[in-house]
Motif scaffolding. Structure first.
Motif, mmCIF file in Angstrom:
data_model
loop_
_atom_site.group_PDB
_atom_site.id
_atom_site.type_symbol
_atom_site.label_atom_id
_atom_site.label_comp_id
_atom_site.label_asym_id
_atom_site.label_seq_id
_atom_site.Cartn_x
_atom_site.Cartn_y
_atom_site.Cartn_z
ATOM 1 N N VAL A 128 0.848 -1.189 0.000
ATOM 2 C CA VAL A 128 0.000 0.000 0.000
ATOM 3 C C VAL A 128 0.887 1.243 0.000
ATOM 4 C CG1 VAL A 128 -1.663 1.346 1.349
ATOM 5 C CG2 VAL A 128 -1.937 -1.132 1.167
ATOM 6 N N GLY A 129 0.639 2.159 -0.951
ATOM 7 C CA GLY A 129 1.385 3.403 -1.015
ATOM 8 C C GLY A 129 2.782 3.289 -1.571
ATOM 9 N N VAL A 130 3.140 2.131 -2.138
ATOM 10 C CA VAL A 130 4.495 1.903 -2.636
ATOM 11 C C VAL A 130 4.596 2.309 -4.104
ATOM 12 C CG1 VAL A 130 6.275 0.170 -3.082
ATOM 13 C CG2 VAL A 130 4.899 0.036 -0.997
ATOM 14 N N SER A 131 5.699 2.946 -4.460
ATOM 15 C CA SER A 131 5.944 3.340 -5.850
ATOM 16 C C SER A 131 7.378 2.997 -6.244
ATOM 17 C CB SER A 131 5.740 4.844 -6.042
ATOM 18 O OG SER A 131 4.425 5.244 -5.721
ATOM 19 N N ARG A 132 7.531 2.656 -7.504
ATOM 20 C CA ARG A 132 8.861 2.511 -8.101
ATOM 21 C C ARG A 132 9.104 3.767 -8.931
ATOM 22 N NH1 ARG A 132 12.425 -1.775 -10.191
ATOM 23 N NH2 ARG A 132 13.409 -1.037 -12.119
ATOM 24 N N VAL A 133 10.183 4.468 -8.625
ATOM 25 C CA VAL A 133 10.475 5.737 -9.282
ATOM 26 C C VAL A 133 11.675 5.556 -10.207
ATOM 27 C CG1 VAL A 133 11.176 8.129 -8.942
ATOM 28 C CG2 VAL A 133 9.544 7.069 -7.364
ATOM 29 N N GLU A 134 11.418 5.662 -11.499
ATOM 30 C CA GLU A 134 12.489 5.524 -12.479
ATOM 31 C C GLU A 134 12.916 6.863 -13.065
ATOM 32 O OE1 GLU A 134 11.586 2.601 -15.384
ATOM 33 O OE2 GLU A 134 11.334 0.982 -13.933
ATOM 34 N N LYS A 135 12.029 7.883 -12.966
ATOM 35 C CA LYS A 135 12.322 9.205 -13.505
ATOM 36 C C LYS A 135 12.247 10.245 -12.393
ATOM 37 C CE LYS A 135 10.436 8.062 -18.068
ATOM 38 N NZ LYS A 135 9.429 8.435 -19.111
ATOM 39 N N GLU A 136 13.118 11.224 -12.462
ATOM 40 C CA GLU A 136 13.211 12.229 -11.415
ATOM 41 C C GLU A 136 11.907 12.997 -11.220
ATOM 42 O OE1 GLU A 136 16.529 14.799 -11.950
ATOM 43 O OE2 GLU A 136 17.995 13.168 -12.066
ATOM 44 N N ASP A 137 11.176 13.242 -12.319
ATOM 45 C CA ASP A 137 9.966 14.051 -12.200
ATOM 46 C C ASP A 137 8.812 13.315 -11.525
ATOM 47 O OD1 ASP A 137 9.438 12.304 -14.246
ATOM 48 O OD2 ASP A 137 8.865 13.821 -15.726
ATOM 49 N N LEU A 138 9.011 12.038 -11.203
ATOM 50 C CA LEU A 138 7.979 11.259 -10.506
ATOM 51 C C LEU A 138 8.258 11.134 -9.009
ATOM 52 C CD1 LEU A 138 7.445 8.363 -13.093
ATOM 53 C CD2 LEU A 138 6.063 10.422 -12.796
ATOM 54 N N PHE A 139 9.404 11.648 -8.582
ATOM 55 C CA PHE A 139 9.829 11.458 -7.195
ATOM 56 C C PHE A 139 8.890 12.128 -6.200
ATOM 57 C CE2 PHE A 139 12.338 13.228 -3.607
ATOM 58 C CZ PHE A 139 12.637 12.043 -2.964
#
Length: 362
Positions: free
Chosen positions: A189-200
């Protein structure tokens, strides 16, 4: 033969409410009704407890009927009661995931009510639920963990805070991609994989919707290996399994909703030495946090170097029809009904041990 009276708790206030409804339905279907009398107690999303009528044939999900005449009260030192009077309960089987279920709050309430319950005690539940603290303890015990940083929401609310500065700082320590996760939530829950800086920033704000502390970790090119552990003072690990997600990562939908969300390989394709290493570390991780009853210990195994890292521990793991915890136990020779017997026996044994202690000088 007198039946043992079991209160089966399910539902709850966390984001894993639906998971609990599925887990509890599976437990209810598998528990031996010749041995146990079951009180079904559903907890709605506001945290109110309701005694349930005995259902008909149970499908994959238990429901919660919110009848005000069936509301449950928890009475310190006296257990459970409803408008009909006290409820006779020998042991509580909490099938509640996440916040207000496996974070120590429920366990503390049950101890105040003087009720035996399955699973880790209040302190161990809290330590296990907080990924930040659990990893600090594991590091102290020389157990391998993925590098991590914890960020508190209050840090991001300071006047001089800048998201770009935080990202640059993290990039100096880790490289993209990053995993962003609430420190005290389960089931991805609430977990994200961030591959691009603009998604951080978006990923951080998403995680902060579920917790005031967030963990940031580098993504590891790894196999996802899990291990069931059952026991009190002498815990036993079962042969590990492996998850092969069809999603980008093993998220909430893959775990509980999509039947094709992941291939479950049980036992995992590991050498005897690798499997034994997983089991040994799982028991050490379980014991380091003072766990009892049950837990599922999750690992990452680096695909290139074969190195093993502890990811997290779940003190009330999923019990659904596609959950790894009961499937790994069954693969190791402990079928679902016998597993429930063992958890209930462990709960009663733990209660007896605790009540042999003195809590005052009188």
């Amino acid at each position: 033969m007198n039946k043992t009276s079991v209160a089966l708790l399910y539902g709850g206030r966390s984001g894993e409410h639906e998971v609990s409804l599925r887990s509890a339905a599976s437990v209810y279907k598998h528990i031996d009704r010749e041995k146990y009398y079951i009180h079904l107690i559903g907890i709605n999303r506001q945290g109110v407890w309701f005694l349930q009528n005995t259902p008909g044939p149970v499908e994959d999900v238990l429901s919660i009927e919110e009848d005000v005449q069936m509301m449950i009260s928890v009475i310190p030192g006296k257990g459970l009661s409803s408008s009909r009077g006290p409820i006779s309960v020998d042991v509580v089987l909490p099938i509640l995931h996440g916040t207000f279920g496996e974070d120590g709050t429920l366990q503390g309430l049950l101890e105040i009510a003087d009720l035996p319950y399955a699973g880790a005690d209040a302190g161990s539940s809290y330590l296990s639920m907080d990924k930040d603290i659990a990893k600090i303890i594991w590091q102290h015990h020389n157990l391998p963990v993925v590098p991590f940083r914890s960020i508190r929401k209050s840090q991001t609310e300071a006047k001089d805070f800048d998201w770009k500065d935080l990202l640059e700082d993290l990039k100096m320590e880790f490289s993209l991609p990053l995993f962003i996760k609430p420190s005290q939530c389960g089931s991805s829950v609430g977990v994200s994989r961030v591959e691009k800086e603009d998604l951080f920033q978006e990923a951080m704000e998403k995680a902060f919707r579920y917790d005031l502390k967030v963990l940031v970790e580098p993504a590891v090119n790894a196999r996802e290996v899990e291990c069931s552990v059952v026991g009190n003072e002498s815990p036993k690990a079962f042969p590990p399994g492996e998850l092969v997600p069809s999603h980008e990562f093993y998220d909430y939908d893959a775990k509980y909703i999509d039947p094709d969300g992941a291939a479950l390989v049980i036992p995992a394709v590991l050498s005897q030495k690798e499997a034994q290493n997983v089991m040994d570390i799982a028991v050490r991780a379980y014991s380091a946090l003072g766990c009892s009853g049950m837990a599922r210990v999750d690992f990452f195994m680096d695909r290139l170097r074969g190195e093993l890292y502890l990811n997290e521990i779940n003190t009330i793991p999923g019990f659904t029809s596609i959950s790894m915890f009961p499937l790994m136990c069954e693969s190791g020779g402990l079928d679902y009904a016998d597993l429930l017997d063992e958890l209930i026996n462990l709960a009663l044994s733990k209660y007896e041990s605790r009540h042999s202690l003195r809590f005052s000088l009188m």
